[in-house]
Design an enzyme around this catalytic site. Structure first.
Site, PDB file in Angstrom:
ATOM      1  N   SER A  76       1.062  -1.238  -0.229  1.00  0.00           N
ATOM      2  CA  SER A  76       0.095   0.025  -0.101  1.00  0.00           C
ATOM      3  C   SER A  76       0.834   1.239   0.048  1.00  0.00           C
ATOM      4  O   SER A  76       0.318   2.209  -0.278  1.00  0.00           O
ATOM      5  CB  SER A  76      -0.814  -0.118   1.033  1.00  0.00           C
ATOM      6  OG  SER A  76      -0.324  -0.444   2.236  1.00  0.00           O
TER       7      SER A  76
ATOM      8  N   HIS B   3      -5.637  -4.073  -2.085  1.00  0.00           N
ATOM      9  CA  HIS B   3      -5.756  -3.420  -3.363  1.00  0.00           C
ATOM     10  C   HIS B   3      -5.661  -4.082  -4.637  1.00  0.00           C
ATOM     11  O   HIS B   3      -5.924  -3.323  -5.495  1.00  0.00           O
ATOM     12  CB  HIS B   3      -4.117  -2.484  -3.128  1.00  0.00           C
ATOM     13  CG  HIS B   3      -4.209  -1.753  -1.780  1.00  0.00           C
ATOM     14  ND1 HIS B   3      -4.832  -0.437  -1.974  1.00  0.00           N
ATOM     15  CD2 HIS B   3      -3.357  -1.854  -0.900  1.00  0.00           C
ATOM     16  CE1 HIS B   3      -4.574   0.047  -0.561  1.00  0.00           C
ATOM     17  NE2 HIS B   3      -3.872  -0.921  -0.005  1.00  0.00           N
TER      18      HIS B   3
ATOM     19  N   LYS C 283     -12.343  -0.962  -1.053  1.00  0.00           N
ATOM     20  CA  LYS C 283     -11.494  -0.321  -1.946  1.00  0.00           C
ATOM     21  C   LYS C 283     -12.282  -0.461  -3.038  1.00  0.00           C
ATOM     22  O   LYS C 283     -13.227   0.212  -3.760  1.00  0.00           O
ATOM     23  CB  LYS C 283     -10.302  -0.986  -1.737  1.00  0.00           C
ATOM     24  CG  LYS C 283      -9.579  -0.328  -0.404  1.00  0.00           C
ATOM     25  CD  LYS C 283      -8.418  -1.041   0.026  1.00  0.00           C
ATOM     26  CE  LYS C 283      -7.891  -0.409   1.487  1.00  0.00           C
ATOM     27  NZ  LYS C 283      -7.009  -1.205   2.070  1.00  0.00           N
TER      28      LYS C 283
HETATM   29  C1  LIG Z   1      -6.802  -1.309   3.630  1.00  0.00           C
HETATM   30  C2  LIG Z   1      -6.122  -2.495   4.043  1.00  0.00           C
HETATM   31  C3  LIG Z   1      -6.615  -3.440   4.975  1.00  0.00           C
HETATM   32  C4  LIG Z   1      -7.742  -2.698   6.084  1.00  0.00           C
HETATM   33  O1  LIG Z   1      -8.988  -2.738   5.405  1.00  0.00           O
HETATM   34  P1  LIG Z   1     -10.385  -2.090   6.155  1.00  0.00           P
HETATM   35  O2  LIG Z   1     -11.347  -2.887   5.674  1.00  0.00           O
HETATM   36  O3  LIG Z   1     -10.187  -0.894   5.733  1.00  0.00           O
HETATM   37  O4  LIG Z   1     -10.260  -2.405   7.624  1.00  0.00           O
HETATM   38  C5  LIG Z   1      -6.145  -4.525   5.404  1.00  0.00           C
HETATM   39  N1  LIG Z   1      -5.014  -4.969   4.596  1.00  0.00           N
HETATM   40  C6  LIG Z   1      -4.398  -4.058   3.360  1.00  0.00           C
HETATM   41  C7  LIG Z   1      -3.277  -4.643   2.773  1.00  0.00           C
HETATM   42  C8  LIG Z   1      -5.183  -2.982   3.345  1.00  0.00           C
HETATM   43  O5  LIG Z   1      -4.632  -2.209   2.320  1.00  0.00           O
END
Ligand SMILES: *Cc1c(COP(=O)(O)O)cnc(C)c1O
Length: 382
Positions: free
Chosen positions: A179, A207, A236
């Site tokens: 990320s 992602h 996302k």
């Molecule tokens: C955004 C993200 C999360 C967390 O997800 P949420 O639904 O926002 O709690 C977990 N792991 C990764 C790699 C992320 O990018």
């Protein structure tokens, strides 16, 4: 208590690390209002522009109209809605697994999966050094032995894996897409090492889901590999909220019985479930969204590179411009906001000192002209 809070906040401020929330307005999309400025939004995860899509909003509304505003309790008591099960069937079908289980967030999915798969000092979790914070927390909560390997280095994974003979269960966990850097894990090289050492493989593809691979199934599809468990996110690319675990039927049943972040929390409300179900349909029907997104990201990467920025290892829709200083990052970010572009400043210690950066996350709905505008602004600001 307020004095403790003040002292801690002052200490953060003195190091240039104070965080604050920004006020966002407008329908989710390529343009929004942030702290009163009309901006191109390049700081979100609404990659496929589905969060404001009419069909997705209709999905949310219809689910609410049919089932109300809340699940009304834990999935294990009264909160296991038919809507959850329908979404899980669709997600399993999409992921190509026997089953799927929806969690309330990706953070909670990671906690639930890792603490179930590895549950004490006889077990070991092997984790990439740049894995998401929720994975780091899940490792701690599991009370398992944790071994960290160097970021995306199969040879270092081999070194770590060679020392795991005495453990009962061995679990490899990696992000699919990182990320902060936007690089894609080299799963085609990491998985054979894991397999050779009889490790269970978990990929957190928050992602990558919906973006990478021919069908949008994510980093595993792109890498031509199959993990044992894939964690996907509904908040996302799918433009909703929540997360899911794609796995075998027996692992799904295991999680329902053991994962405390599934058991002791309220089920997802109807609206985000309905939104995610509708978003999955659009995602499957319109592959051009992910193609366009990756084209915009490539344009942005090339443009920022030409403007003199180092975009590091990025090969996904996440594009960093490495600046290398907390104060400079925040100054750039503020100046850009005032001139109509919102991208996130990322400081040490979220990233190693010297690699502080602006992180751009375009969405498929940004036009090539808008991407040019972003590049030209950052060329000037540099
Ligand atoms: C955004 C993200 C999360 C967390 O997800 P949420 O639904 O926002 O709690 C977990 N792991 C990764 C790699 C992320 O990018």
């Amino acid at each position: 208590m307020d004095a403790w809070a003040r002292a801690d906040l002052d200490a953060l401020d003195a190091r240039g690390l104070l965080r604050r929330t920004r006020r966002v307005e407008g329908l989710a999309g390529p343009r929004m209002r942030v702290d009163g400025h009309d901006v191109l939004m390049l700081a979100g995860s609404n990659y496929l522009d589905l969060a404001g899509h009419p069909e997705v909003l209709r999905g949310a509304r219809e689910a609410s109209d049919a089932a109300g505003g809340a699940a009304g309790g834990s999935r294990l008591i009264n909160g296991n809605l038919a809507l959850h099960e329908e979404l899980e069937a669709a997600l399993a079908c999409f992921a190509g697994t026997e089953a799927a289980l929806v969690f309330s967030t990706g953070y909670m999915a990671n906690l639930g999966v890792l603490t179930t798969l590895a549950s004490g000092p006889d077990d070991v979790i092997v984790s990439d050094e740049l894995n998401h914070a929720s994975i780091v927390d899940a490792c701690r909560l599991s009370r398992a032995e944790v071994r960290v390997f160097r970021h995306d280095r199969p040879e270092d994974l081999e070194r770590v894996a060679a020392g795991l003979a005495g453990f009962r269960r061995r679990v490899l966990i990696t992000d699919g897409v990182y990320s902060m850097d936007g690089d894609v894990a080299r799963l085609g090289e990491l998985l054979p090492v894991a397999r050779a050492h009889e490790m269970t493989v978990v990929v957190d593809d928050a992602h990558g889901l919906g973006v990478l691979g021919e069908q949008g199934r994510g980093a595993c599809e792109l890498g031509g590999v199959e993990a044992d468990v894939v964690i996907g996110n509904l908040g996302k690319a799918l433009g909703s909220f929540g997360a899911y675990v794609a796995c075998s039927s027996v692992v799904r049943e295991w999680l329902i019985n053991r994962a405390r972040s599934f058991i002791f929390t309220c089920g997802l409300p109807p609206a985000p479930v309905g939104a995610a179900r509708a978003a999955l349909r659009v995602l499957e029907r319109e592959p051009e969204r992910r193609k366009q997104l990756l084209e915009r990201a490539e344009q942005l990467r090339a443009g920022l590179g030409d403007a003199g920025y180092d975009t590091g290892r990025s090969s996904s829709q996440i594009v960093p411009a490495i600046v290398g200083d907390n104060a400079r990052v925040m100054a750039l970010c503020e100046a850009a906001l005032g001139r109509g572009v919102y991208a996130q400043g990322i400081r040490f210690p979220s990233v190693p000192a010297g690699t502080e950066r602006i992180r751009f996350t375009p969405i498929c709905a940004h036009t090539p002209g808008q991407i040019d505008q972003v590049v030209e602004l950052f060329r000037e600001l540099r």
